[in-house]
Design a protein around this motif. Structure first.
Motif, short mmCIF file in Angstrom:
data_model
loop_
_atom_site.label_atom_id
_atom_site.label_comp_id
_atom_site.label_asym_id
_atom_site.label_seq_id
_atom_site.Cartn_x
_atom_site.Cartn_y
_atom_site.Cartn_z
N UNK A 114 1.05 -1.13 -0.14
CA UNK A 114 -0.39 0.26 -0.31
C UNK A 114 1.39 1.27 0.03
N UNK A 115 2.69 0.98 0.10
CA UNK A 115 3.13 2.51 -0.11
C UNK A 115 4.39 1.97 -1.58
N UNK A 116 4.66 3.15 -1.66
CA UNK A 116 6.12 3.20 -2.73
C UNK A 116 7.23 2.88 -1.60
N UNK A 124 13.80 8.34 -12.76
CA UNK A 124 13.62 9.08 -11.98
C UNK A 124 11.39 8.52 -11.86
N UNK A 125 11.32 8.23 -10.52
CA UNK A 125 9.69 7.49 -10.53
C UNK A 125 8.95 9.01 -9.31
N UNK A 126 7.79 9.57 -9.71
CA UNK A 126 7.69 10.73 -9.16
C UNK A 126 6.15 10.13 -8.19
N UNK A 127 5.84 10.26 -7.23
CA UNK A 127 5.34 9.61 -6.44
C UNK A 127 3.96 10.51 -6.41
N UNK A 128 2.39 9.57 -7.07
CA UNK A 128 1.53 10.45 -7.49
C UNK A 128 0.74 11.17 -6.72
N UNK A 148 2.23 12.71 -3.71
CA UNK A 148 2.91 13.98 -3.14
C UNK A 148 3.76 14.43 -3.97
N UNK A 149 3.97 14.15 -5.01
CA UNK A 149 4.90 15.16 -6.50
C UNK A 149 6.67 14.63 -6.11
N UNK A 150 6.39 13.60 -4.97
CA UNK A 150 8.09 14.22 -5.03
C UNK A 150 8.62 12.72 -5.48
N UNK A 151 10.37 13.28 -5.75
CA UNK A 151 10.93 12.21 -6.68
C UNK A 151 11.26 11.63 -5.33
#
Length: 533
Positions: free
Chosen positions: A246-248, A274-278, A280-283
């Motif tokens: 349930x978490x990246x 790079x993977x952007x967390x949808x 939060x928008x954080x890398x």
């Protein structure tokens, strides 16, 4: 319509023909596979009509080869050149996607696979036994190791690792490696310790298991093997961890090989994947987990110190330039993913012969003189240095490359690891920990079979490595087998059933050889407990 036909015809140009026409010598390895003669990391798949240049991390079809390798600037020009009627055309095999069927016949006897993993590769025996009990490791009917790819409780793929060591038959690797037919694309061997919070990715399953064997204190981590260097596998691994938990992951560590291909891959992951967390928008943070990344070959360090003293710069800054450029690679293969291809001072890309005479010192002196001109208060301006050494680089490439040099300069100033022989991967690291005690144990005994007695002869090679041979105990003739490491020799002795003969008491036939005490042994129980959680 004419453009579509030209494009289709260009993609069907024989990749073998295209590569050879552009000056690359190829050696045929099988009916469909070819490999570069001067560049052995250049691999051609004639069935798929594709190429993969491992050290450069370049791959694709004939059009890609013309643009990425040959240097043709536009796709239109590449297509035009590939429509040359004298080029042969390939029959490209279309891969049918079918459901994965686990085709291995698992053996009830896991002994050969276990011996290979624990003796030849040095893995923690408790770790191997636990993964076998859980179904992640199996032995097939041929005695090979099977790494089972699990996904949400299902088998979705598998890879096999041969346990028969034969360099004549299997090339420099000694064993065969295969991915089972119809295994899920862009996935791989994986398992979790505790409640996974971070993801660690490796090039091969044995690298992942080697890292855990030497770091059994690790918890709350998912391990994933790419079976190569595959950005898409990393992305799918991140997504799979999200499905499970349930978490990246909080971060992704790259335990790839400490070689030009590994460094190129890591740079490109940061730059292009790079993977952007949808939410939060954080890398998602990526970090370097390559083994011994601060190691510097001692012979290079000696030359760099002398050059730096003569010119008046810090030798560790000189070392950082070479680390970022070639990773101290003997073939001078470039090791960055920023598009820097030409190399400093007379080029550095896949030069097959090592430095001779004063070549290395002369090259280091030229770089040191340029560094001296851009140094203020003992700190070089690496971006200005790169500009002077390679004026044609774009601003983006220059900035990223200078940043990499500066990062290693800071690390080397804090400390470095002098080595005679660089360690490339985590299995090399694990075996190095055990080699001294195991080598000594092998040398303390003679071995008997069929009325003959052999001893292990240890001979230094010209490259500084030790070569192991099983020779006749009494006349020293070589009539048995050879190995490149004490682990491999121990595995061969175990596999072919030689009984140990105590040198102090030859009447005690069949006495067992003293078991070497691994530096990792005291930590084995911790690994067992961690996996059981």
């Amino acid at each position: 319509m004419a453009w579509k036909e030209d494009f289709k015809r260009a993609k069907a140009a024989s990749i073998v023909d295209v590569v050879q026409r552009n000056g690359f010598n190829l050696e045929q390895k099988s009916s469909v596979n070819w490999r570069g003669v001067e560049h052995d990391s250049l691999v051609i798949d004639a069935r798929k009509n594709t190429f993969f240049w491992n050290s450069r991390q370049e791959h694709g079809d004939p059009i890609d080869f013309m643009m990425k390798v040959v240097g043709v600037e536009s796709m239109q020009d590449a297509v035009k050149l590939l429509n040359d009627p004298s080029l042969s055309r390939a029959e490209i095999a279309q891969r049918k996607t079918e459901p994965f069927q686990y085709s291995a016949r698992n053996s009830k006897d896991f002994t050969r696979a276990s011996n290979y993993l624990t003796i030849a590769r040095g893995l923690n025996p408790q770790l191997v036994a636990t993964l076998h009990q859980k179904g992640f490791l199996q032995q097939n009917q041929n005695g090979d190791v099977v790494f089972v790819w699990a996904k949400s409780g299902r088998r979705v793929g598998a890879a096999t690792q041969g346990t028969t060591i034969d360099y004549d038959e299997n090339g420099h690797r000694g064993t065969i490696k295969r991915i089972m037919k119809n295994s899920e694309q862009d996935f791989g061997f994986n398992f979790s310790i505790g409640r996974p919070d971070r993801l660690l990715v490796f090039e091969a399953p044995i690298d992942a298991l080697s890292y855990l064997s030497t770091h059994p204190e690790i918890n709350n981590t998912m391990f994933l093997s790419m079976d190569g260097l595959k950005p898409a596998t990393v992305t799918k691994g991140i997504q799979y961890m999200y499905e499970l938990t349930g978490n990246v992951p909080s971060s992704v560590g790259f335990g790839v090989d400490n070689d030009p291909a590994g460094h190129t891959f890591f740079d490109r992951m940061i730059q292009n994947h790079q993977f952007v967390v949808r939410e939060t928008g954080e890398v998602l943070p990526y970090f370097n987990l390559m083994p011994h990344d601060r190691q510097i070959p001692q012979d290079r360090a000696d030359v760099l110190r002398n050059v730096a003293n003569n010119v008046g710069v810090d030798w560790r800054d000189l070392a950082a330039v070479e680390k970022a450029e070639t990773n101290f690679n003997s073939k001078r293969e470039l090791s960055n993913g920023f598009g820097f291809q030409d190399g400093f001072i007379n080029g550095a890309d896949n030069i097959s012969t090592p430095y001779t005479g004063t070549q290395y010192a002369d090259r280091a002196t030229e770089i040191a003189k340029q560094m001296k001109l851009v140094t203020k208060e003992e700190t070089p301006d690496f971006e200005l240095l790169v500009r002077r050494l390679q004026p044609g680089l774009s601003d983006e490439v220059r900035t990223k490359f200078a940043g990499k040099i500066g990062s290693y300069a800071q690390q080397f100033r804090k400390g470095y690891e002098p080595v005679a022989r660089p360690i490339k991967d985590w299995n090399d690291d694990l075996k190095a920990m055990r080699s001294e005690s195991l080598s000594a144990a092998l040398g303390r005994h003679a071995y008997a079979k069929d009325g003959q007695q052999i001893v292990v002869d240890r001979t230094p090679n010209s490259d500084g490595n030790t070569h192991y041979q099983a020779v006749n105990r009494f006349d020293k003739t070589i009539g048995f087998f050879e190995a490149e490491s004490p682990q491999e020799m121990a595995y061969l002795i175990k596999t072919y059933g030689y009984n140990a003969v105590d040198k102090q008491d030859e009447r005690v036939m069949g006495a067992k050889a003293e078991q070497p005490r691994s530096k990792a042994q005291p930590r084995q129980q911790a690994a067992q407990r961690a996996l059981a959680r």
